[in-house]
Structures are given as structure tokens and as C-alpha cells.
Design a protein around this motif. Structure first.
Motif, PDB file in Angstrom:
ATOM      1  N   LYS A  79     -10.582  -7.182  -8.188  1.00  0.00           N
ATOM      2  CA  LYS A  79      -9.527  -7.757  -9.016  1.00  0.00           C
ATOM      3  C   LYS A  79      -8.530  -6.664  -9.421  1.00  0.00           C
ATOM      4  N   ASP A  80      -9.087  -5.490  -9.815  1.00  0.00           N
ATOM      5  CA  ASP A  80      -8.206  -4.408 -10.250  1.00  0.00           C
ATOM      6  C   ASP A  80      -7.351  -3.892  -9.090  1.00  0.00           C
ATOM      7  N   ILE A  81      -7.979  -3.770  -7.915  1.00  0.00           N
ATOM      8  CA  ILE A  81      -7.196  -3.349  -6.747  1.00  0.00           C
ATOM      9  C   ILE A  81      -6.062  -4.342  -6.513  1.00  0.00           C
ATOM     10  N   GLY A  82      -6.396  -5.617  -6.602  1.00  0.00           N
ATOM     11  CA  GLY A  82      -5.398  -6.661  -6.379  1.00  0.00           C
ATOM     12  C   GLY A  82      -4.221  -6.553  -7.340  1.00  0.00           C
ATOM     13  N   PHE A  83      -4.534  -6.379  -8.635  1.00  0.00           N
ATOM     14  CA  PHE A  83      -3.464  -6.277  -9.638  1.00  0.00           C
ATOM     15  C   PHE A  83      -2.566  -5.078  -9.350  1.00  0.00           C
ATOM     16  N   THR A  84      -3.202  -3.919  -9.125  1.00  0.00           N
ATOM     17  CA  THR A  84      -2.413  -2.700  -8.906  1.00  0.00           C
ATOM     18  C   THR A  84      -1.562  -2.819  -7.649  1.00  0.00           C
ATOM     19  N   LEU A  85      -2.187  -3.303  -6.565  1.00  0.00           N
ATOM     20  CA  LEU A  85      -1.450  -3.440  -5.303  1.00  0.00           C
ATOM     21  C   LEU A  85      -0.274  -4.391  -5.455  1.00  0.00           C
ATOM     22  N   ALA A  86      -0.494  -5.508  -6.126  1.00  0.00           N
ATOM     23  CA  ALA A  86       0.572  -6.492  -6.280  1.00  0.00           C
ATOM     24  C   ALA A  86       1.759  -5.876  -7.015  1.00  0.00           C
ATOM     25  N   ARG A  87       1.463  -5.226  -8.153  1.00  0.00           N
ATOM     26  CA  ARG A  87       2.549  -4.599  -8.912  1.00  0.00           C
ATOM     27  C   ARG A  87       3.260  -3.544  -8.092  1.00  0.00           C
ATOM     28  N   LEU A  88       2.463  -2.694  -7.450  1.00  0.00           N
ATOM     29  CA  LEU A  88       3.031  -1.596  -6.678  1.00  0.00           C
ATOM     30  C   LEU A  88       3.915  -2.131  -5.547  1.00  0.00           C
ATOM     31  N   LEU A  89       3.392  -3.094  -4.795  1.00  0.00           N
ATOM     32  CA  LEU A  89       4.128  -3.529  -3.608  1.00  0.00           C
ATOM     33  C   LEU A  89       5.378  -4.323  -3.963  1.00  0.00           C
ATOM     34  N   VAL A  90       5.272  -5.173  -4.989  1.00  0.00           N
ATOM     35  CA  VAL A  90       6.474  -5.913  -5.400  1.00  0.00           C
ATOM     36  C   VAL A  90       7.553  -4.927  -5.844  1.00  0.00           C
ATOM     37  N   GLY A  91       7.178  -3.984  -6.683  1.00  0.00           N
ATOM     38  CA  GLY A  91       8.144  -2.999  -7.162  1.00  0.00           C
ATOM     39  C   GLY A  91       8.686  -2.140  -6.023  1.00  0.00           C
ATOM     40  N   TYR A  92       7.801  -1.772  -5.119  1.00  0.00           N
ATOM     41  CA  TYR A  92       8.180  -0.913  -3.984  1.00  0.00           C
ATOM     42  C   TYR A  92       9.204  -1.610  -3.086  1.00  0.00           C
ATOM     43  N   VAL A  93       8.907  -2.855  -2.746  1.00  0.00           N
ATOM     44  CA  VAL A  93       9.808  -3.582  -1.846  1.00  0.00           C
ATOM     45  C   VAL A  93      11.184  -3.742  -2.486  1.00  0.00           C
ATOM     46  N   ILE A  94      11.197  -4.131  -3.764  1.00  0.00           N
ATOM     47  CA  ILE A  94      12.493  -4.288  -4.447  1.00  0.00           C
ATOM     48  C   ILE A  94      13.230  -2.942  -4.481  1.00  0.00           C
ATOM     49  N   GLY A  95      12.496  -1.889  -4.837  1.00  0.00           N
ATOM     50  CA  GLY A  95      13.114  -0.562  -4.945  1.00  0.00           C
ATOM     51  C   GLY A  95      13.622  -0.050  -3.615  1.00  0.00           C
ATOM     52  N   VAL A  96      12.850  -0.277  -2.556  1.00  0.00           N
ATOM     53  CA  VAL A  96      13.243   0.207  -1.227  1.00  0.00           C
ATOM     54  C   VAL A  96      14.520  -0.500  -0.767  1.00  0.00           C
ATOM     55  N   ILE A  97      14.509  -1.828  -0.864  1.00  0.00           N
ATOM     56  CA  ILE A  97      15.666  -2.572  -0.368  1.00  0.00           C
ATOM     57  C   ILE A  97      16.924  -2.188  -1.146  1.00  0.00           C
TER      58      ILE A  97
END
Lengths: 284, 287
Positions: B89-107
Motif C-alpha cells: 500500500k505504501d509503495i502504491g501511495f508513494t509511486l502514485a504521487r511521484l509519477l503523477v507529479g513527475y509526468v506533470i513536471g516533465v511535460i
């Protein structure tokens, strides 16, 4: 540094004079070019240059470093604009079939795109001209084989030797079937032996196709070996000092550089160029 | 006259020199193979030896096992966390936050960086401002973001967006600004102008620098999201580590730390893989 540039707008007159000759010549009249230097100083690169390059002629342009010969080539090729004077470049000449002249460029090998494979580099100009893909590939493949690079279609430029890269540039320039080819020290980066081979490639290619060519070079031998005319420029600001007709028979090959007639021409060229090179050294 | 000795030819029709050269080559190959095997053994073996040392010295109480939990106990703790479903569950939460933020930031970072590189007035207006903002540690923005957005997912994701955006913006901008003018000239000479020049010359030529930004910012993003979860979250790997400290459960803390490290390694590996696939010309250059 202060200097004045004559401003005249009689391009149409110049153009119509050129057109009277009817052929597809390109040229420049009273052309000057100023650059803004780094320390707020202006650099007059070209001053009052008059030059006509007749259709189907190979013109070599030679001069001391920094004399503006590359700038002249870039202006004639439409990559830069003159500060004053008139240019009659490829886009200004309308051929009998009703289209402007097509130009192509041969740079030193660094002009190749490292992210494109050999065949995609060759096809680049065709792609920009919206030539259909199948035709583009076919023509590029044919030119690759013509310059001896069959089997290297998928190779990237960095994996090729200097001489191979130069041949690739050659294919890239000629594949678009240009009317005029601008060559800016194309063989400056290859070793002397490869250079001899590539010079013979160039002679052969030119004698087969008879395009209009402007070649900028530092090599007296190369200028004479390839050119119908050799134009010598002065030290900065660049002017035309000498326009020499090269009456050596064709087909030519590298062997003629050791003949008497060739040596005489070379001596004469060097006599003219020597002062200019010395002067350019004093400047810098 | 040169007196080169003729190579003797044996009964198989092969010259002796040929055989000697072949042997020399195979010797070189063998040497190279041995060296590579050595590299592999050292790079894999060193961590294993260190872990064993850790285990042994904790068992022997050379180091305090309550603080330096021995590896076997960490594995046990990990098993427990997994069986309760907490770690996933913790991996899921961290990954979700990281990837959503990463994709927005990258684009947004790539688009803004490329535009600033191409349009001089916009560059003059924003580039110094962004450079100044980049100097502020993005994690320091968290309290402000919490004030603005309240405690929720938005401020956590935005810290990742902030760090990713600036790295990509700076890399994309630098790629365009430092672009080899000879290639631009070459593009123009062969008929690529305006959008075509961008699409077929500037963009492909800027990709290496953009990929560098992608690699750097995924690591930074992981740092930022972990730190954010320390203080502003009640789930995620950062929270797991922080909470283990507060409850004094170092075994769980180690599980969290190792998991964060693995997430970082795997994500970076994925980006390197994508880079290799999309920039084959660059990979070959490095070889």
C-alpha cells in the motif's frame, strides 16, 4: 571603427542585366556585409563585392582566413543576408520551366545529423521537399551506392570514418538534383590522402553532372584542380582581387597537379594571395 | 630490396603468421573476458560481503543489533509488512504521487524550456526568474503549499512537480541555447525552416539533454516525495520510515529505506532503458 556603406536599391536593374544573358546565372553586385563584433566594434567582412557565376561553371573561391569567403558563399546561398548591395541568388532565378533554382550545400562532415542514419541523412532534403517516402528511399539508396556507401544505410555518421562521412555529405548534396551546389571547405577536415581521393570523386561527379558550383577552399591545388575559374579575395574587408580562368583540359585528375601549366597557374595564384595572407596575419 | 621473410605454410594451407596472430587475438580475448568477470564479481560480491559482515557483527554484538538491525531480522520485518499488506500500500501511495507529479513536471518543464530556448523575449522575461526560483529548495515550498491547498494529495504532488519542472526546464532550455549552430545551418540549407527546423533538427538534437533531465529529476522527485511524506502524510514509504522512528521500530525503518532505494534504482533503470531505445545513435557513441 568607422566606414560607410553605399546604399543603392537598383536590384531590378542588376537583375535585368543578368537576365539579359538569359542563362541561369547567380551573382552579387556591390555587396557588403557588416557584423556586430563582440566589443561593440563592427567588422566589415565584405566590401563592394561583384561576382557572377555562370550556369554550369565551377568557381573556386580562395582567400586568406577571415576574408569573408564563407560569408559570401552563405549570402549567395541564401543562408545570410547582405548589409548592402544586391544578391541574385537561387530563389531569384526562374528557370525556363518556371521554378526557382534549387540549391544544395556541401559542408564539412560536421553538417551531418548524428541522430539520423546514413540513408536518412541523405534523404533529409528530399523529406523537407515533401518527396514521397518510396521515391526518397530509392533515390537516397542510389546515391549512397554511387558514392560507395552501399551497405551502410543504417549506420550512424559517428560510426563512419571521416572520408566516408564526407562521401555521405556529397550524396546528401547531390540527391536533391540541385542546380547550384555551394561547397564550404568540404574537404577541410579529412586527411591529405583521403582528400586526394575525394577530390577525384568531386571532379568525376562534376564532370558527369555539370552543375553550377561555388567552392570555398584554402587549398590552391584544390581550387585549380576543380575550378573553371579561381576567384581570389583580399584580406578583410574582402574584395575580389583576381578572377582567373583555368584553361586546363577536362576530364581532369589529380595527376595534372604535377604538370608545368598547373604549376605556373599555382605560382601566379600564390603571388596574388601571398600579400593578402600576410596582411591578414598583421590584423590578427 | 626489402627482405620480408615469406610466411611458412603448414599442411592445412594456413600460414604460420596467421596462426600466431589468431593465437594472439584469442589471448587478448581471454584476458578481456577475465577482466570483465572480475568486474562483475567485485560489483556484486562487495555488497554481499558487507551484508554478511553486518549480519555477523550484529549477531556477535560488535554493533548494537537494536539500532543496526541484522539483515535476517529486516527480511522478517519485510515479510510481516507484506503479509499485512502495508508495504504494498505504501509503495502504491508513494509511486502514485511521484509519477503523477513527475509526468506533470516533465511535460510542463520540457514545453516551457523549449519555448524559452526558442523565443528570446520570453526567455529574457522568465529565464532569470526561474533560475532564482530553482535556487530555492523545492521542499521548502511545502509549508506554503500546505497553507494554500490544505493537507491533501495536491501539495505533495506539487512538490514533485516543482522539482521536476525546474530540472527539465533548465535542461531543455540549455539544449536549445547550446545547440550546434552548424547543424541548424545545415537544416536550413536543406530546406528545414521554422516548425520543420524545430521538429526535425532542434527537437531530436535536444533529446539527449532532456533525457539527462529525466534521469536526474526522477531521483530528486523520490527524495522530495519521501521528505514530504515524513511530515505531511500518514501513508507512503516516507511515512513508513518516519513512523518507525517515532515508534522506535528500526527493523521497519530499514525495510522502508531499502524499498525506497529499490524504487529509485528500478525507476532510473526504466528511464535508462527508454533512453537507449529512443536514442540508439547516442548509445552507440558511448560504446
Amino acid at each position: 571603427m568607422g566606414f560607410q556603406l553605399a546604399r543603392s536599391d537598383n536590384k531590378s536593374e542588376f537583375v535585368s542585366n543578368l537576365n539579359k544573358e538569359t542563362a541561369n546565372h547567380i551573382g552579387a553586385q556591390k555587396l557588403s556585409k557588416v557584423f556586430l563584433g563582440g566589443g561593440g566594434e563592427n567588422v566589415l567582412a565584405l566590401s563592394d563585392v561583384n561576382l557572377v557565376i555562370e550556369e554550369g561553371t565551377f568557381v573556386s573561391l580562395i582567400g586568406p582566413s577571415g576574408c569573408g569567403k564563407s560569408t559570401l558563399l552563405r549570402i549567395l546561398g541564401g543562408l545570410d543576408t547582405p548589409s548592402t548591395g544586391q544578391v541574385f541568388g537561387c530563389s531569384d532565378v526562374i528557370t525556363s520551366s518556371g521554378r526557382p533554382l534549387k540549391s544544395a550545400f556541401l559542408f564539412q562532415e560536421y553538417g551531418l545529423f548524428p541522430w539520423l542514419s546514413a540513408i536518412d541523412n541523405v534523404a533529409f532534403g528530399l523529406k523537407m521537399a515533401k518527396v514521397p517516402k518510396a521515391e526518397r528511399i530509392e533515390r537516397s539508396r542510389a546515391w549512397l551506392s554511387r558514392v560507395g556507401l552501399s551497405g551502410f544505410e543504417k549506420t550512424y555518421p559517428e560510426q563512419l570514418s571521416g572520408g566516408m562521412r564526407q562521401r555521405l555529405s556529397l550524396a546528401r548534396a547531390f540527391v536533391t538534383e540541385p542546380d547550384v551546389v555551394f561547397m564550404d571547405e568540404p574537404l577541410g577536415a579529412v586527411d591529405p590522402q583521403t582528400r586526394l581521393l575525394l577530390q577525384e570523386d568531386l571532379i568525376r561527379l562534376w564532370e558527369e553532372t555539370r552543375k553550377t558550383v561555388l567552392l570555398v577552399t584554402h587549398s590552391l591545388d584544390e581550387a585549380l584542380l576543380l575550378g573553371d575559374r579561381v576567384v581570389v579575395m583580399t584580406a578583410r574587408p574582402g574584395r575580389i582581387k583576381l578572377d582567373l580562368k583555368v584553361d586546363l583540359p577536362r576530364p581532369r585528375n589529380v595527376a595534372i597537379t604535377s604538370e608545368v601549366g598547373f604549376s605556373e597557374l599555382r605560382t601566379m595564384l600564390w603571388d596574388n594571395l601571398r600579400d593578402e595572407v600576410e596582411q591578414s596575419l598583421e590584423f590578427s | 630490396m626489402a627482405t620480408t621473410p615469406m610466411a611458412a605454410v603448414d599442411e592445412n594451407g594456413q600460414s604460420e603468421t596467421g596462426a600466431v596472430v589468431a593465437e594472439a587475438i584469442s589471448k587478448l580475448r581471454r584476458k578481456e573476458r577475465v577482466r570483465r568477470r572480475m568486474d562483475l564479481v567485485l560489483s556484486v560480491g562487495t555488497p554481499i560481503v558487507l551484508i554478511i559482515l553486518w549480519q555477523v557483527s550484529a549477531d556477535a554484538h560488535f554493533i548494537d543489533p537494536r539500532i543496526f538491525t541484522p539483515p535476517t531480522q529486516i527480511i522478517r520485518a519485510a515479510r510481516q509488512l507484506i503479509s499485512k499488506g502495508i508495504l504494498q500500500k505504501d509503495i502504491g501511495f508513494t509511486l502514485a504521487r511521484l509519477l503523477v507529479g513527475y509526468v506533470i513536471g516533465v511535460i510542463s518543464g520540457v514545453i516551457v524550456g523549449l519555448i524559452l530556448g526558442l523565443v528570446r523575449p520570453l526567455r529574457s522575461a522568465f529565464s532569470p526568474l526561474f533560475a532564482a526560483l530553482y535556487a530555492v529548495p523545492q521542499i521548502a515550498l511545502l509549508p506554503l503549499l500546505l497553507v494554500i491547498f490544505g493537507i491533501g494529495e495536491t501539495p505533495k504532488i506539487l512538490t514533485v512537480v516543482a522539482v521536476t519542472f525546474f530540472v527539465l526546464e533548465i535542461n531543455a532550455l540549455a539544449a536549445v541555447r547550446n545547440f550546434d549552430p552548424r547543424l541548424i545551418e545545415s537544416g536550413k540549407a536543406f530546406g528545414a525552416h521554422k516548425f520543420k527546423l524545430f521538429r526535425h533538427v532542434i527537437l531530436p538534437g535536444s533529446l539527449p539533454s532532456i533525457f539527462t533531465g529525466l534521469r536526474v529529476s526522477i531521483a530528486l522527485g523520490l527524495v522530495v516525495i519521501t521528505a514530504t511524506e515524513f511530515v505531511a502524510s500518514n501513508n507512503g514509504l516516507g511515512f513508513l520510515v518516519w513512523n518507525s522512528w517515532q515508534l522506535f521500530q528500526p527493523d521497519q525503518m530499514y525495510v522502508g529505506l531499502v524499498t525506497i532505494a529499490l524504487v529509485g534504482v528500478i525507476l532510473t533503470g526504466i528511464i535508462v532503458l527508454i533512453e537507449r531505445l529512443s536514442l540508439p545513435w547516442l548509445v552507440r557513441r558511448k560504446r
